[in-house]
Design an enzyme around this catalytic site. Structure first.
Site, mmCIF file in Angstrom:
data_model
loop_
_atom_site.group_PDB
_atom_site.id
_atom_site.type_symbol
_atom_site.label_atom_id
_atom_site.label_comp_id
_atom_site.label_asym_id
_atom_site.label_seq_id
_atom_site.Cartn_x
_atom_site.Cartn_y
_atom_site.Cartn_z
ATOM 1 N N HIS A 171 -8.695 9.240 21.565
ATOM 2 C CA HIS A 171 -10.140 7.888 21.911
ATOM 3 C C HIS A 171 -11.196 8.147 20.678
ATOM 4 O O HIS A 171 -12.141 7.127 21.241
ATOM 5 C CB HIS A 171 -10.421 7.646 23.193
ATOM 6 C CG HIS A 171 -9.916 8.077 24.816
ATOM 7 N ND1 HIS A 171 -9.332 7.257 25.340
ATOM 8 C CD2 HIS A 171 -9.554 9.369 24.815
ATOM 9 C CE1 HIS A 171 -7.843 8.089 26.303
ATOM 10 N NE2 HIS A 171 -8.304 8.871 25.944
ATOM 11 N N SER B 219 -18.775 -1.838 -5.812
ATOM 12 C CA SER B 219 -18.389 -3.023 -5.414
ATOM 13 C C SER B 219 -19.571 -3.703 -6.320
ATOM 14 O O SER B 219 -19.870 -3.186 -7.398
ATOM 15 C CB SER B 219 -19.605 -3.302 -3.962
ATOM 16 O OG SER B 219 -20.588 -4.067 -3.825
ATOM 17 N N LYS C 66 -21.887 1.789 -3.803
ATOM 18 C CA LYS C 66 -20.169 1.981 -2.853
ATOM 19 C C LYS C 66 -19.627 2.449 -3.604
ATOM 20 O O LYS C 66 -19.645 3.036 -4.618
ATOM 21 C CB LYS C 66 -20.782 0.218 -3.144
ATOM 22 C CG LYS C 66 -21.097 -0.478 -2.140
ATOM 23 C CD LYS C 66 -21.045 0.470 -0.526
ATOM 24 C CE LYS C 66 -19.456 -0.384 0.777
ATOM 25 N NZ LYS C 66 -20.130 -0.918 1.309
ATOM 26 N N GLU D 296 -7.591 0.765 2.316
ATOM 27 C CA GLU D 296 -7.067 -0.361 3.143
ATOM 28 C C GLU D 296 -6.298 -1.315 3.074
ATOM 29 O O GLU D 296 -5.569 -2.286 3.963
ATOM 30 C CB GLU D 296 -8.376 -1.294 3.279
ATOM 31 C CG GLU D 296 -10.038 -0.211 3.257
ATOM 32 C CD GLU D 296 -10.894 -0.558 2.589
ATOM 33 O OE1 GLU D 296 -11.722 -2.192 2.670
ATOM 34 O OE2 GLU D 296 -11.778 -0.279 2.003
ATOM 35 N N LYS E 92 17.132 -11.265 1.705
ATOM 36 C CA LYS E 92 16.712 -10.768 0.774
ATOM 37 C C LYS E 92 15.958 -10.794 0.006
ATOM 38 O O LYS E 92 14.773 -9.763 -0.695
ATOM 39 C CB LYS E 92 17.329 -11.115 -0.407
ATOM 40 C CG LYS E 92 18.771 -10.684 -0.507
ATOM 41 C CD LYS E 92 19.947 -11.828 -1.485
ATOM 42 C CE LYS E 92 20.545 -12.919 -0.931
ATOM 43 N NZ LYS E 92 20.850 -12.760 0.521
HETATM 44 N N1 ARG Z 1 22.956 -17.207 -1.213
HETATM 45 C C1 ARG Z 1 23.530 -17.152 -0.656
HETATM 46 C C2 ARG Z 1 23.206 -15.878 0.469
HETATM 47 O O1 ARG Z 1 22.497 -14.878 0.042
HETATM 48 C C3 ARG Z 1 25.178 -16.242 -0.366
HETATM 49 C C4 ARG Z 1 26.807 -16.435 0.203
HETATM 50 C C5 ARG Z 1 26.285 -17.792 0.232
HETATM 51 N N2 ARG Z 1 27.453 -18.446 1.250
HETATM 52 C C6 ARG Z 1 27.692 -19.887 1.128
HETATM 53 N N3 ARG Z 1 28.694 -20.107 1.635
HETATM 54 N N4 ARG Z 1 26.587 -20.431 0.880
HETATM 55 O O2 ARG Z 1 23.563 -15.458 1.702
#
Ligand code: ARG
Length: 461
Positions: A156, A277, A283, A290, A325
């Site tokens: 705590h 600072s 500071k 952070e 991605k």
């Molecule tokens: N750029 C697409 C992805 O990252 C690749 C696969 C594309 N496939 C499709 N049927 N458009 O998922």
């Protein structure tokens, strides 16, 4: 502009919409893996007669040339292409002509992008694991140099019991070792070869998927083509492992921010890991810590966002999956950056043992006093009451256990005698612990030895 699917359409795509759907600006990071996958695919196609041996040689040669070029000159991996797959194919056709146009036989970008990302993660995960090991090594080194220095532990955020400083440092090591293992599980999740799935239903060519898996370093082949076209569990596993790591780094950061502040001052950050600072000359701010704490929120966002993207998808590939991605790359970059920064922070951490020890003595020895009475035969609940009463009185008087004379002790219980004085020091308190996971100095030394052995194992070439 030429794209991979123009045949069915009578007009060019709307440039704005095409740009919106294009992933090349970020999936160029999969360039190397895309080419690796295609070189293996050429071999698989040669085995089923799509390429003669010499044509296959020519096409793989051209692919290797593209790879070389891209490695030498990252700016080469660029252009108006929809994605990295289209880029590589365009480059291949420029080099191998009609033979290059045969590469995509029996294959879909749906499985290709899954393969690329799996290859990418399996290549990159060990690097993150090594970075975790580097932070563990820094913490272990600090733990070693802290010797038997003591500090308070907290529950705590109130003083609880004395612990060794090394025990505190190794508590964060314990969490980081789990993260290391969790990243290994993410690699295991990614370790399934998806080629042969086609767009969704499989492929008409008797591709030797077992050979392809071996050739690309996978231990297994996916079980079902429909599942494979949209399975991103390995992405979720990766994001979870990264997020968990960042949550742990955030908690380590928070501890260090607190323990390095002017009120605690058990430790001090090196100047190199601090910032000043623009207005207040005195500071010395813990900005890197952070920022790590702040970035944990961003990682949680990636994980939650990705789970939300996955949850409503109908079977088979959907373009929503392209969102995986940027989350993966950003998570990777930020965890990697945080781990790198922490090595410097931990290495530069200076311990103030007297300050830490003085905070570790006083009323937080109350449980040890209660245990003294228990050793003399008093039931723990009763001892808790007795010592609670002592604490109440000591707080009112502004004193602590060390100030009590033997007659004063005995006023609270006749079970107290001279020997209680030896109990009420932080050093005695930590030595009194008896379990392997405790802060008992020999137990901590064994834990440290175990960490060092683990480090030798995971860092072995
Ligand atoms: N750029 C697409 C992805 O990252 C690749 C696969 C594309 N496939 C499709 N049927 N458009 O998922």
């Amino acid at each position: 502009m030429a794209n991979l699917w123009s045949g069915r359409f009578s007009s060019e795509p709307d440039p704005t919409a095409f740009q919106f759907g294009s992933s090349f600006r970020f999936d160029r990071r999969l360039f190397e893996d895309d080419v690796t996958g295609s070189v293996a695919w050429v071999e698989a196609l040669a085995k089923v007669g799509v390429f003669s041996a010499s044509d296959a040689e020519m096409v793989s040669g051209a692919l290797r040339d593209i790879l070389e070029r891209g490695r030498r000159d990252p700016a080469f991996v660029d252009g108006p292409d929809e994605d990295v797959h289209a880029f590589v194919e365009r480059q291949l056709i420029a080099r191998a002509g009609d033979l290059g146009k045969r590469l995509h036989t029996g294959r879909s970008r749906n499985e290709q992008v899954s393969l690329d990302l799996r290859l990418y993660l399996r290549r990159r995960l060990p690097l993150l694991q090594n970075q975790i090991a580097a932070v563990v090594a820094s913490l272990a080194k600090k733990a070693e140099s802290a010797g038997e220095a003591v500090m308070p532990s907290y529950t705590h955020l109130r003083r609880a019991m004395p612990v060794l400083v090394s025990h505190f440092l190794l508590s964060h090591v314990a969490a980081l070792r789990r993260d290391h293992e969790r990243l290994g599980w993410a690699a295991h999740e990614a370790d399934a070869m998806p080629l042969g799935s086609g767009a969704v239903a499989g492929t008409n060519y008797a591709i030797d998927t077992a050979m392809l898996a071996r050739r690309l370093g996978f231990s297994r082949v996916v079980a079902n083509s429909i599942d494979a076209s949209s399975d991103r569990d390995f992405v979720a596993a990766f994001l979870h492992a990264c997020t968990m790591t960042m949550v742990h780094l955030s908690r380590l950061s928070e501890d260090l921010i607190i323990f390095c502040d002017e009120e605690h001052a058990f430790f001090q950050l090196s100047d190199a890991s601090s910032t000043g600072s623009s207005m207040m000359p005195q500071k010395k701010n813990p900005d890197p810590l952070e920022l790590i704490r702040g970035k944990a929120g961003r990682l949680i966002g990636h994980l939650a966002g990705w789970m939300a993207t996955m949850k409503g998808l109908p079977s088979g590939y959907n373009k929503d999956l392209q969102e995986d991605k940027e989350a993966v790359f950003d998570a990777e970059d930020n965890v990697s950056g945080a781990l790198a920064a922490l090595v410097g922070v931990v290495d530069g951490l200076e311990l103030f043992p007297a300050k830490a020890a003085s905070a570790a003595s006083g009323l937080l020895l109350a449980t040890d006093v209660a245990d003294f009475l228990v050793a003399k035969g008093m039931p723990f609940r009763e001892a808790h009451e007795v010592v609670g009463g002592m604490v109440q009185q000591l707080v009112a008087e502004g004193r602590d256990f060390a100030a009590l004379s033997v007659p004063e002790w005995r006023r609270h219980s006749p079970l107290f005698d001279e020997s209680v004085r030896a109990v009420v020091t932080p050093e005695a308190s930590v030595r009194a612990r008896k379990t392997p996971q405790s802060t008992q100095p020999q137990a901590v030394a064994a834990a440290l030895a175990d960490v060092n052995a683990w480090l030798r194992g995971v860092l072995a070439p």
